[in-house]
Design a protein around this motif. Structure first.
Motif, short mmCIF file in Angstrom:
data_model
loop_
_atom_site.label_atom_id
_atom_site.label_comp_id
_atom_site.label_asym_id
_atom_site.label_seq_id
_atom_site.Cartn_x
_atom_site.Cartn_y
_atom_site.Cartn_z
N ASN A 184 25.73 89.63 30.94
CA ASN A 184 26.08 88.28 31.39
C ASN A 184 27.35 88.27 32.23
O ASN A 184 27.76 87.23 32.72
CB ASN A 184 26.26 87.36 30.18
CG ASN A 184 24.98 87.23 29.38
OD1 ASN A 184 23.92 87.01 29.94
ND2 ASN A 184 25.07 87.42 28.08
N GLN A 185 27.98 89.42 32.39
CA GLN A 185 29.22 89.55 33.15
C GLN A 185 29.07 90.68 34.17
O GLN A 185 29.75 91.69 34.09
CB GLN A 185 30.41 89.84 32.22
CG GLN A 185 30.68 88.80 31.18
CD GLN A 185 31.22 87.52 31.79
OE1 GLN A 185 32.01 87.55 32.72
NE2 GLN A 185 30.78 86.39 31.28
N MET A 186 28.18 90.53 35.13
CA MET A 186 27.92 91.60 36.09
C MET A 186 28.84 91.48 37.30
O MET A 186 29.23 90.39 37.70
CB MET A 186 26.46 91.54 36.55
CG MET A 186 25.46 91.72 35.41
SD MET A 186 25.53 93.33 34.64
CE MET A 186 24.55 94.27 35.76
N VAL A 194 36.26 96.02 47.05
CA VAL A 194 36.43 94.63 46.65
C VAL A 194 35.43 94.37 45.52
O VAL A 194 34.24 94.63 45.68
CB VAL A 194 36.17 93.67 47.84
CG1 VAL A 194 36.20 92.22 47.37
CG2 VAL A 194 37.20 93.89 48.93
N THR A 195 35.92 93.89 44.39
CA THR A 195 35.07 93.61 43.23
C THR A 195 34.70 92.13 43.23
O THR A 195 35.57 91.26 43.32
CB THR A 195 35.79 93.98 41.92
OG1 THR A 195 36.19 95.35 41.99
CG2 THR A 195 34.88 93.77 40.72
N VAL A 196 33.39 91.87 43.13
CA VAL A 196 32.87 90.51 43.14
C VAL A 196 32.10 90.27 41.84
O VAL A 196 31.18 91.04 41.50
CB VAL A 196 31.93 90.30 44.36
CG1 VAL A 196 31.30 88.91 44.33
CG2 VAL A 196 32.69 90.51 45.66
N ASN A 197 32.48 89.22 41.10
CA ASN A 197 31.72 88.80 39.91
C ASN A 197 30.46 88.10 40.36
O ASN A 197 30.50 87.30 41.30
CB ASN A 197 32.54 87.83 39.06
CG ASN A 197 33.37 88.52 38.01
OD1 ASN A 197 33.32 89.73 37.85
ND2 ASN A 197 34.15 87.74 37.29
N ILE A 198 29.36 88.38 39.68
CA ILE A 198 28.09 87.72 39.98
C ILE A 198 27.86 86.66 38.91
O ILE A 198 27.76 86.97 37.72
CB ILE A 198 26.93 88.73 40.00
CG1 ILE A 198 27.19 89.82 41.03
CG2 ILE A 198 25.61 88.01 40.28
CD1 ILE A 198 26.18 90.96 40.98
N LYS A 199 27.78 85.39 39.34
CA LYS A 199 27.57 84.30 38.39
C LYS A 199 26.09 84.21 38.02
O LYS A 199 25.23 84.34 38.87
CB LYS A 199 28.05 82.98 38.99
CG LYS A 199 29.55 82.96 39.22
CD LYS A 199 30.01 81.65 39.78
CE LYS A 199 31.52 81.70 40.02
NZ LYS A 199 32.02 80.50 40.65
N ASN A 200 25.81 83.97 36.74
CA ASN A 200 24.44 83.84 36.23
C ASN A 200 23.55 84.98 36.71
O ASN A 200 22.57 84.75 37.42
CB ASN A 200 23.85 82.49 36.63
CG ASN A 200 24.69 81.33 36.12
OD1 ASN A 200 25.13 81.34 34.98
ND2 ASN A 200 24.93 80.37 36.98
#
Length: 176
Positions: A77-79, A133-139
């Motif tokens: 859930n935290q990709m 660059v680290t990007v959080n993926i929502k849902n």
């Protein structure tokens, strides 16, 4: 003489010394027991998060080395995805910027994202320097670890604006 009166006392130095010695041995045994219980507690490694084990480096019977990862646990859930950004563009990107993430394996769907980390150390490959660059993926529904991602970072945004292709704009007379 009455019942219970002391008649005489034997030399009890040996008995007292033996009791003192046994008390010391008892204290050492209690300390040893406490140390062994603490060591036993350290034989169980617990996960710091709910998730899926994606790598496991140990097998039954292996010894553990201090500081070495034994398993990698990922919270589905935290990709996140890490993308290289050219050194000419990295100064334009800041933490908190919005992003759009698409995945080759999940066609027709895009995910919202957000920049959460910028690397301070560049990587040079074929004379081209990039920064991670680290990007959080929502849902991140159906997103799996290792999937190839394509990321578009929104550099600037405007609300309530109509977008028209430049080729659709026509001029009249001298206003071309």
């Amino acid at each position: 003489v009455n019942k219970g009166d002391s008649l005489f006392r034997l030399n009890d130095d040996d008995v007292r010394a033996s009791i003192d010695s046994e008390n010391v041995a008892l204290q050492q045994a209690q300390n040893d027991l406490a140390n062994k219980k603490a060591a036993l507690d350290r034989t169980t490694i617990t996960s710091p998060i709910d998730g899926i084990i994606v790598t496991q480096t140990l097998k039954v019977g292996d010894s553990i080395t201090s500081g070495k990862a034994v398993e990698t646990v990922v919270d589905p859930n935290q990709m996140q995805t890490i993308v290289p950004v050219d050194e000419l563009d990295i100064q334009k990107i800041t933490v908190g910027m919005k992003a759009t993430v698409s995945l080759d394996a999940i066609t027709g769907k895009t995910f919202e994202g957000e920049v959460v980390k910028l690397s301070n150390v560049g990587k040079n490959t074929n004379n081209v320097t990039t920064y991670d660059v680290t990007v959080n993926i929502k849902n991140p529904e159906n997103v799996k670890v290792g999937m190839t991602s394509n990321v578009k970072i929104q550099m600037q945004g405007k609300d309530n604006v109509v977008m028209v292709a430049a080729t659709a704009v026509q001029g009249r007379g001298n206003n071309r």
